[in-house]
Design a protein around this motif. Structure first.
Motif, PDB file in Angstrom:
ATOM      1  N   THR A  79       0.708  -2.924   3.079  1.00  0.00           N
ATOM      2  CA  THR A  79       1.894  -2.135   3.372  1.00  0.00           C
ATOM      3  C   THR A  79       2.312  -1.305   2.154  1.00  0.00           C
ATOM      4  O   THR A  79       1.781  -1.467   1.053  1.00  0.00           O
ATOM      5  CB  THR A  79       3.056  -3.021   3.856  1.00  0.00           C
ATOM      6  OG1 THR A  79       4.113  -2.177   4.329  1.00  0.00           O
ATOM      7  CG2 THR A  79       3.583  -3.901   2.740  1.00  0.00           C
ATOM      8  N   ALA A  80       3.258  -0.406   2.396  1.00  0.00           N
ATOM      9  CA  ALA A  80       3.702   0.509   1.343  1.00  0.00           C
ATOM     10  C   ALA A  80       4.625  -0.194   0.358  1.00  0.00           C
ATOM     11  O   ALA A  80       5.612  -0.804   0.750  1.00  0.00           O
ATOM     12  CB  ALA A  80       4.427   1.693   1.973  1.00  0.00           C
ATOM     13  N   THR A  81       4.286  -0.103  -0.909  1.00  0.00           N
ATOM     14  CA  THR A  81       5.167  -0.595  -1.966  1.00  0.00           C
ATOM     15  C   THR A  81       5.200   0.475  -3.051  1.00  0.00           C
ATOM     16  O   THR A  81       4.153   0.950  -3.488  1.00  0.00           O
ATOM     17  CB  THR A  81       4.645  -1.919  -2.550  1.00  0.00           C
ATOM     18  OG1 THR A  81       3.255  -1.788  -2.847  1.00  0.00           O
ATOM     19  CG2 THR A  81       4.828  -3.070  -1.565  1.00  0.00           C
ATOM     20  N   LEU A 131       0.741   6.651   6.203  1.00  0.00           N
ATOM     21  CA  LEU A 131       1.764   7.097   5.245  1.00  0.00           C
ATOM     22  C   LEU A 131       3.113   6.502   5.611  1.00  0.00           C
ATOM     23  O   LEU A 131       3.533   6.553   6.770  1.00  0.00           O
ATOM     24  CB  LEU A 131       1.863   8.629   5.247  1.00  0.00           C
ATOM     25  CG  LEU A 131       2.987   9.222   4.373  1.00  0.00           C
ATOM     26  CD1 LEU A 131       2.766   8.924   2.894  1.00  0.00           C
ATOM     27  CD2 LEU A 131       3.108  10.731   4.588  1.00  0.00           C
ATOM     28  N   GLN A 132       3.779   5.930   4.616  1.00  0.00           N
ATOM     29  CA  GLN A 132       5.175   5.500   4.779  1.00  0.00           C
ATOM     30  C   GLN A 132       6.052   6.654   4.357  1.00  0.00           C
ATOM     31  O   GLN A 132       5.865   7.248   3.296  1.00  0.00           O
ATOM     32  CB  GLN A 132       5.451   4.262   3.914  1.00  0.00           C
ATOM     33  CG  GLN A 132       6.920   3.825   3.879  1.00  0.00           C
ATOM     34  CD  GLN A 132       7.719   4.499   2.773  1.00  0.00           C
ATOM     35  OE1 GLN A 132       7.175   4.809   1.722  1.00  0.00           O
ATOM     36  NE2 GLN A 132       9.000   4.737   3.011  1.00  0.00           N
ATOM     37  N   LEU A 133       7.042   6.972   5.200  1.00  0.00           N
ATOM     38  CA  LEU A 133       7.880   8.135   4.931  1.00  0.00           C
ATOM     39  C   LEU A 133       9.340   7.763   4.703  1.00  0.00           C
ATOM     40  O   LEU A 133       9.966   7.094   5.532  1.00  0.00           O
ATOM     41  CB  LEU A 133       7.804   9.101   6.122  1.00  0.00           C
ATOM     42  CG  LEU A 133       8.546  10.429   5.921  1.00  0.00           C
ATOM     43  CD1 LEU A 133       7.824  11.312   4.911  1.00  0.00           C
ATOM     44  CD2 LEU A 133       8.711  11.156   7.249  1.00  0.00           C
ATOM     45  N   LEU A 228       8.293   3.235  13.682  1.00  0.00           N
ATOM     46  CA  LEU A 228       9.513   2.982  12.915  1.00  0.00           C
ATOM     47  C   LEU A 228       9.343   1.689  12.123  1.00  0.00           C
ATOM     48  O   LEU A 228       9.057   0.635  12.689  1.00  0.00           O
ATOM     49  CB  LEU A 228      10.726   2.874  13.842  1.00  0.00           C
ATOM     50  CG  LEU A 228      11.002   4.100  14.728  1.00  0.00           C
ATOM     51  CD1 LEU A 228      12.311   3.896  15.503  1.00  0.00           C
ATOM     52  CD2 LEU A 228      11.061   5.380  13.909  1.00  0.00           C
ATOM     53  N   LYS A 229       9.540   1.792  10.827  1.00  0.00           N
ATOM     54  CA  LYS A 229       9.370   0.620   9.947  1.00  0.00           C
ATOM     55  C   LYS A 229      10.734   0.084   9.535  1.00  0.00           C
ATOM     56  O   LYS A 229      11.494   0.779   8.858  1.00  0.00           O
ATOM     57  CB  LYS A 229       8.563   1.015   8.706  1.00  0.00           C
ATOM     58  CG  LYS A 229       8.389  -0.113   7.697  1.00  0.00           C
ATOM     59  CD  LYS A 229       7.502   0.318   6.538  1.00  0.00           C
ATOM     60  CE  LYS A 229       7.308  -0.803   5.525  1.00  0.00           C
ATOM     61  NZ  LYS A 229       8.523  -1.151   4.800  1.00  0.00           N
ATOM     62  N   GLY A 230      11.016  -1.150   9.992  1.00  0.00           N
ATOM     63  CA  GLY A 230      12.289  -1.750   9.634  1.00  0.00           C
ATOM     64  C   GLY A 230      13.185  -2.022  10.832  1.00  0.00           C
ATOM     65  O   GLY A 230      14.404  -2.088  10.715  1.00  0.00           O
ATOM     66  N   HIS A 253      12.067  -5.213   5.033  1.00  0.00           N
ATOM     67  CA  HIS A 253      11.775  -4.563   3.755  1.00  0.00           C
ATOM     68  C   HIS A 253      11.536  -5.611   2.654  1.00  0.00           C
ATOM     69  O   HIS A 253      11.958  -5.454   1.513  1.00  0.00           O
ATOM     70  CB  HIS A 253      12.956  -3.656   3.388  1.00  0.00           C
ATOM     71  CG  HIS A 253      12.607  -2.425   2.606  1.00  0.00           C
ATOM     72  ND1 HIS A 253      12.730  -1.154   3.119  1.00  0.00           N
ATOM     73  CD2 HIS A 253      12.177  -2.255   1.332  1.00  0.00           C
ATOM     74  CE1 HIS A 253      12.402  -0.261   2.193  1.00  0.00           C
ATOM     75  NE2 HIS A 253      12.048  -0.907   1.105  1.00  0.00           N
ATOM     76  N   GLY A 254      10.892  -6.695   3.048  1.00  0.00           N
ATOM     77  CA  GLY A 254      10.621  -7.738   2.057  1.00  0.00           C
ATOM     78  C   GLY A 254      11.895  -8.340   1.479  1.00  0.00           C
ATOM     79  O   GLY A 254      11.922  -8.763   0.322  1.00  0.00           O
ATOM     80  N   GLY A 255      12.948  -8.386   2.301  1.00  0.00           N
ATOM     81  CA  GLY A 255      14.212  -8.981   1.845  1.00  0.00           C
ATOM     82  C   GLY A 255      14.961  -8.136   0.837  1.00  0.00           C
ATOM     83  O   GLY A 255      15.890  -8.617   0.179  1.00  0.00           O
ATOM     84  N   VAL A 313      -0.228  -7.416  10.830  1.00  0.00           N
ATOM     85  CA  VAL A 313       0.891  -7.642   9.918  1.00  0.00           C
ATOM     86  C   VAL A 313       0.665  -6.881   8.616  1.00  0.00           C
ATOM     87  O   VAL A 313      -0.474  -6.588   8.237  1.00  0.00           O
ATOM     88  CB  VAL A 313       1.085  -9.132   9.587  1.00  0.00           C
ATOM     89  CG1 VAL A 313       1.185  -9.977  10.843  1.00  0.00           C
ATOM     90  CG2 VAL A 313      -0.057  -9.633   8.709  1.00  0.00           C
ATOM     91  N   GLY A 314       1.747  -6.582   7.929  1.00  0.00           N
ATOM     92  CA  GLY A 314       1.673  -5.946   6.618  1.00  0.00           C
ATOM     93  C   GLY A 314       1.865  -6.979   5.518  1.00  0.00           C
ATOM     94  O   GLY A 314       2.635  -7.925   5.665  1.00  0.00           O
ATOM     95  N   VAL A 315       1.135  -6.778   4.427  1.00  0.00           N
ATOM     96  CA  VAL A 315       1.299  -7.639   3.255  1.00  0.00           C
ATOM     97  C   VAL A 315       1.621  -6.741   2.055  1.00  0.00           C
ATOM     98  O   VAL A 315       0.951  -5.723   1.843  1.00  0.00           O
ATOM     99  CB  VAL A 315       0.028  -8.474   2.992  1.00  0.00           C
ATOM    100  CG1 VAL A 315       0.163  -9.296   1.711  1.00  0.00           C
ATOM    101  CG2 VAL A 315      -0.262  -9.392   4.179  1.00  0.00           C
TER     102      VAL A 315
END
Ligand code: FNR
Length: 370
Positions: A79-81, A131-133, A228-230, A253-255, A313-315
């Motif tokens: 996932t995007a970080t 792409l994460q936007l 949609l992410k989140g 969003h990873g907390g 799943v995203g990591v």
């Protein structure tokens, strides 16, 4: 310790904590407020139990799958970080290279340290990237970025919808942000406040005015699938479906955003139930794909999400810790550990392929729906 002594994804975190500089550790590891959600993200998986099946000929097991129609060696993506160079001089390229080696998909963050084109150029022919936007208040900038990404062959656009304002990550806020700024989208961010950590310094361009009506505009400027992410409840997953999205990432969003947001795996259960009830959808579903991220550290976590209806799943953090400690070989090792865990756990579960992982194979009765 040498990489050969690393046995699981948790090990990377323990080592990263020792070897990373304080700023980078603070940015990568931090989460919102009292960090209850980030703890819960992983803990939630501990309450879901398996109901394995026996005598199913698991001589050969195959855990490869498709994500938005693209092959992936595992039901998992990187996932995007943001800000990869905080941890290692090659930043996001560490992820690109390891992703190629393992045939997994990398989601490029808007706030990558490396230039977007550099990350795309580093991909092998045929390697799939998403792409994460983050949506800019200045929509022209977002439009140009999206159009450029599509031209460069990006296969899915993940619009982050859980960050109209950045969460309070106090560990990070205690650090002054002096590192290099990310390349993309940040050029109009002249008023960046550098006194309160990395997250605040880089995020002031994000538009808190973004709303459902804007999705039509996105559909008019790109043919990439929109995700949609989140998303954090079934009502919004239903809206996303009705707005013609290709999927949603059930994620907090990873907390790092709203503390006391529920874990994605918990939200997954209600989304599958209600979208089944209200729109007759069955999951996993090719037309509307469900993704989950947050706290995934073992192949068993991934298998639980798949059993409950997720496509993949995203990591996030484990790969950051892996390259911060060991460079590209670290990410390679992290992915290899996951591959090995898949092989063994698919056998022990009695599921020769991803399709054989069914809802009945997990007991998620601890999760109540809304
Ligand atoms: C993130 N995440 C994130 N998400 C996003 O949409 N845009 C971003 O720029 C970032 N940046 C970012 C930086 C760092 C350091 C972390 C740890 C996370 C959230 C990320 O995509 C994902 O939701 C979580 O990281 C998943 O949780 P785990 O796997 O880190 O537990």
């Amino acid at each position: 310790p040498p990489l050969s002594e690393i046995l699981n994804l948790h090990d990377f975190e323990a080592i990263a904590r020792q070897v990373m500089n304080e700023k980078a550790w603070a940015y990568y590891s931090s989460a919102a407020d009292d960090e209850i959600t980030v703890r819960e993200n992983h803990a939630a998986y501990h309450r879901i139990w398996f109901r394995p099946r026996i005598l199913r000929n698991v001589t050969k097991v195959d855990w490869s799958t498709k994500i938005l129609g693209h092959s992936s060696s595992m039901p998992l993506y990187i996932t995007a970080t943001a800000l990869g160079k905080l941890g290692h001089p090659d930043g996001e390229l560490n992820l690109t290279r390891a992703a190629a080696k393992h045939s997994v998909i990398q989601m490029i963050p808007t706030l990558a340290s490396c230039a977007f084109d550099e990350i795309v150029d580093a991909a092998q022919p045929g390697q799939v990237q998403f792409l994460q936007l983050y949506v800019n208040k200045e929509r022209k900038i977002t439009q140009q970025f999206v159009e450029h990404a599509e031209k460069r062959g990006i296969k899915g656009l993940f619009i982050t919808v859980d960050a109209p304002q950045l969460g309070r990550r106090e560990k990070d806020m205690r650090q002054k942000f002096e590192a290099e700024e990310p390349d993309e989208m940040n050029r109009n961010n002249e008023k960046a406040d550098r006194s309160q950590g990395a997250a605040r310094a880089i995020s002031s361009f994000i538009d808190p005015g973004l709303c459902w009506d804007d999705l039509k505009w996105f559909k008019s400027i790109t043919t990439m699938p929109l995700i949609l992410k989140g998303v954090q409840c079934w009502e919004d997953a239903l809206e996303a479906y009705d707005h013609g999205m290709a999927g949603v990432v059930l994620s907090n969003h990873g907390g790092r955003q709203l503390d006391f947001a529920r874990s994605g795996i918990e939200v997954l259960v209600e989304v599958v139930e209600k979208l089944g009830e209200k729109r007759g959808l069955k999951f996993p579903n090719e037309k509307f794909q469900l993704f989950v991220d947050g706290g995934v550290r073992r192949a068993t976590d991934v298998i639980k999400a798949v059993a409950l209806g997720a496509t993949a799943v995203g990591v996030g953090r484990p790969f950051l810790y892996a390259f911060s400690s060991y460079g590209p070989e670290g990410v390679d090792k992290a992915l290899q550990i996951l591959q090995d865990e898949f092989e063994m756990n698919m056998r022990l579960l009695g599921a020769p392929t991803i399709k054989d992982i069914t809802r009945e194979m997990v007991d998620a009765s601890c999760i109540h729906t809304h």
